[in-house]
Design an enzyme around this catalytic site. Structure first.
Site, PDB file in Angstrom:
ATOM      1  N   GLY A  16       0.840  -1.186   0.000  1.00 30.51           N
ATOM      2  CA  GLY A  16       0.000   0.000   0.000  1.00 30.51           C
ATOM      3  C   GLY A  16       0.873   1.232   0.000  1.00 30.51           C
ATOM      4  CB  CYS A  17       0.407   4.560   1.527  1.00 24.94           C
ATOM      5  SG  CYS A  17       1.302   6.098   1.725  1.00 24.94           S
ATOM      6  CG  PHE A  18       5.880   4.755  -1.244  1.00 27.09           C
ATOM      7  CD1 PHE A  18       5.490   6.011  -0.815  1.00 27.09           C
ATOM      8  CD2 PHE A  18       6.244   4.612  -2.567  1.00 27.09           C
ATOM      9  CE1 PHE A  18       5.456   7.097  -1.665  1.00 27.09           C
ATOM     10  CE2 PHE A  18       6.226   5.692  -3.442  1.00 27.09           C
ATOM     11  CZ  PHE A  18       5.826   6.937  -2.979  1.00 27.09           C
ATOM     12  CD1 TRP A  19       5.012   8.713   1.653  1.00 27.88           C
ATOM     13  CD2 TRP A  19       3.051   9.465   2.434  1.00 27.88           C
ATOM     14  NE1 TRP A  19       4.679   9.811   0.923  1.00 27.88           N
ATOM     15  CE2 TRP A  19       3.467  10.306   1.375  1.00 27.88           C
ATOM     16  CE3 TRP A  19       1.853   9.739   3.076  1.00 27.88           C
ATOM     17  CZ2 TRP A  19       2.726  11.392   0.960  1.00 27.88           C
ATOM     18  CZ3 TRP A  19       1.114  10.827   2.660  1.00 27.88           C
ATOM     19  CH2 TRP A  19       1.546  11.648   1.610  1.00 27.88           C
ATOM     20  CB  CYS A  20       2.171   3.240   5.961  1.00 23.87           C
ATOM     21  SG  CYS A  20       1.043   4.642   6.114  1.00 23.87           S
TER      22      CYS A  20
END
Length: 183
Positions: A16-20
């Site tokens: 999913g979101c690479f930030w996380c």
């Protein structure tokens, strides 16, 4: 430590979101670097805007350089499973579409075997009521994301925490893996 050490390996995970996906892996013993980027698609050196358009086939992913003597690949896999909803075929939490799907991209046959075994173990554990749909694929070219995405949780902590809470990721992880894994 130099990133060119011949004993270092790469691991690539889409969650999913690479930030996380950066913070859970960084600052662990044996983790040399965690880079946000794009993999699995057809466009050479895609931009964030192109990946978000869902026309390139890329996943948002992290590529981890690690020392397997200090942090074995099997441990990376355990940590990876605790960051995602492996039963969601359409993305992760409130992020939907190809670029937010989960996948393990293996870099050699040993990683392939270990990834398949860990997926089977998770399915057999009964922790989830639905099938584990995370794909296991051979690694393909990885393109680092734009600089403003790198270490996003440190550069923009308030927005990052708000995003993580609002997406449902933290609550999901806490429910399935415990409070300690959710942070």
């Amino acid at each position: 430590m130099s990133e060119t050490n011949n004993n270092y390996q790469k691991a690539t995970f889409a969650g999913g979101c690479f930030w996380c996906m950066v913070q859970p892996f960084e600052e662990m013993p044996g983790i040399i670097s965690v880079v946000s980027g794009y993999t699995g698609g057809t466009t050479v050196n895609p931009t964030y805007k192109e990946v978000c358009s869902e026309t390139t086939g890329h996943y948002e992913a992290v590529q981890i350089t690690f020392d397997p003597e200090l942090f074995p690949y099997t441990k990376l896999l355990e940590l990876y499973w605790q960051q995602i909803d492996p039963t969601d075929p359409g993305g992760q939490f409130h992020d939907r579409g190809q670029s937010y799907k989960t996948a393990i991209f293996y870099h050699n046959e040993e990683q392939h075997k270990q990834a398949e075994a860990s997926k089977k173990d998770l399915q057999d554990s009964g922790k989830f009521n639905a099938p584990i749909v995370t794909e296991i694929k051979p690694a393909s070219p990885f393109y680092a994301a734009e600089e403003y995405h790198q270490g996003y949780h440190r550069k923009n902590p308030t927005h990052y925490q708000s995003y993580r809470r609002g997406s449902g990721r933290g609550a999901f992880i806490e429910k399935h893996w415990g409070e300690e894994a959710a942070h």
